[in-house]
Design an enzyme around this catalytic site. Structure first.
Site: not given
Length: 214
Positions: A76-78, A96, A148
């Protein structure tokens, strides 16, 4: 260089850099910038890119001018821009998704992608409603969890941290992205730098200017 605006168009926001200041904007509510200042940008989101181009006429896509030696297909360009900013080390962009890239002597050696913290949480929820227990970022990572929520938190954080530790070994680690500062505190050989992508973009602009002068 101070008379240009840099823009990194991601999957959720547009991140801007100008005169040492960084801010992010919602793609559906982009503020109008001064018309005489050009915007140099990179983008991984064509629809958000279109919104920028529709609202601002002086935009230059830096993607064709950012290149690094690599055998990786589809980088990816980033990620290219971030890797361009360093000579040696491991770059962790924790957003993300979490991208991990290894750079040696300005060459991209390879990398991999993990889900981000929020994506891990959604995965647990999809398995069972009982696993929708939230996250404890302060969970003890050195003793077995006893509930949990801590069990999920332990599983998410330990798996991410173990992968990074295994990859980095003694290399310097450069963290960036929304969760980068949180992860950086677990490593002695790490720094958090939210300007990393912009530094790579600045280097590309300098290279363009040098070619025009020659």
């Amino acid at each position: 260089m101070s008379h240009v605006i840099l823009c990194d168009i991601g999957n959720s926001f547009l991140h801007f850099y100008y005169s040492g200041r960084i801010w992010r904007e919602n793609p559906h509510d982009i503020t109008l910038k001064k018309p005489h200042i050009p915007i140099y940008y990179i983008s991984v989101n064509p629809s958000f890119e279109k919104k920028l181009l529709d609202s601002h006429k002086k935009c230059i896509n830096l993607a064709p001018y950012i290149d690094i030696p690599t055998s990786y297909k589809g980088l990816g360009i980033d990620r290219k821009a971030a890797c361009k900013a360093i000579e040696q080390g491991v770059i962790i962009d924790a957003g993300s998704a979490i991208t991990v890239d290894i750079v040696e002597n300005y060459k991209h050696i390879g990398g991999y992608i993990l889900p981000g913290i929020s994506a891990y949480q959604e995965l647990y929820k999809s398995i069972s409603p009982s696993l929708s227990a939230g996250l404890n970022l302060g969970v003890n990572l050195y003793s077995p969890p006893q509930n949990t929520k801590d069990a999920i938190s332990f599983g998410i954080l330990k798996s991410i941290l173990f992968m990074i530790k295994h990859t980095s070994q003694t290399k310097k680690i450069y963290f960036t992205g929304g969760d980068g500062k949180f992860f950086a505190k677990f490593f002695e050989n790490a720094i958090f730098d939210n300007t990393l992508i912009f530094k790579g973009m600045q280097l590309a602009i300098r290279e363009i200017e040098q070619k025009l002068q020659n």
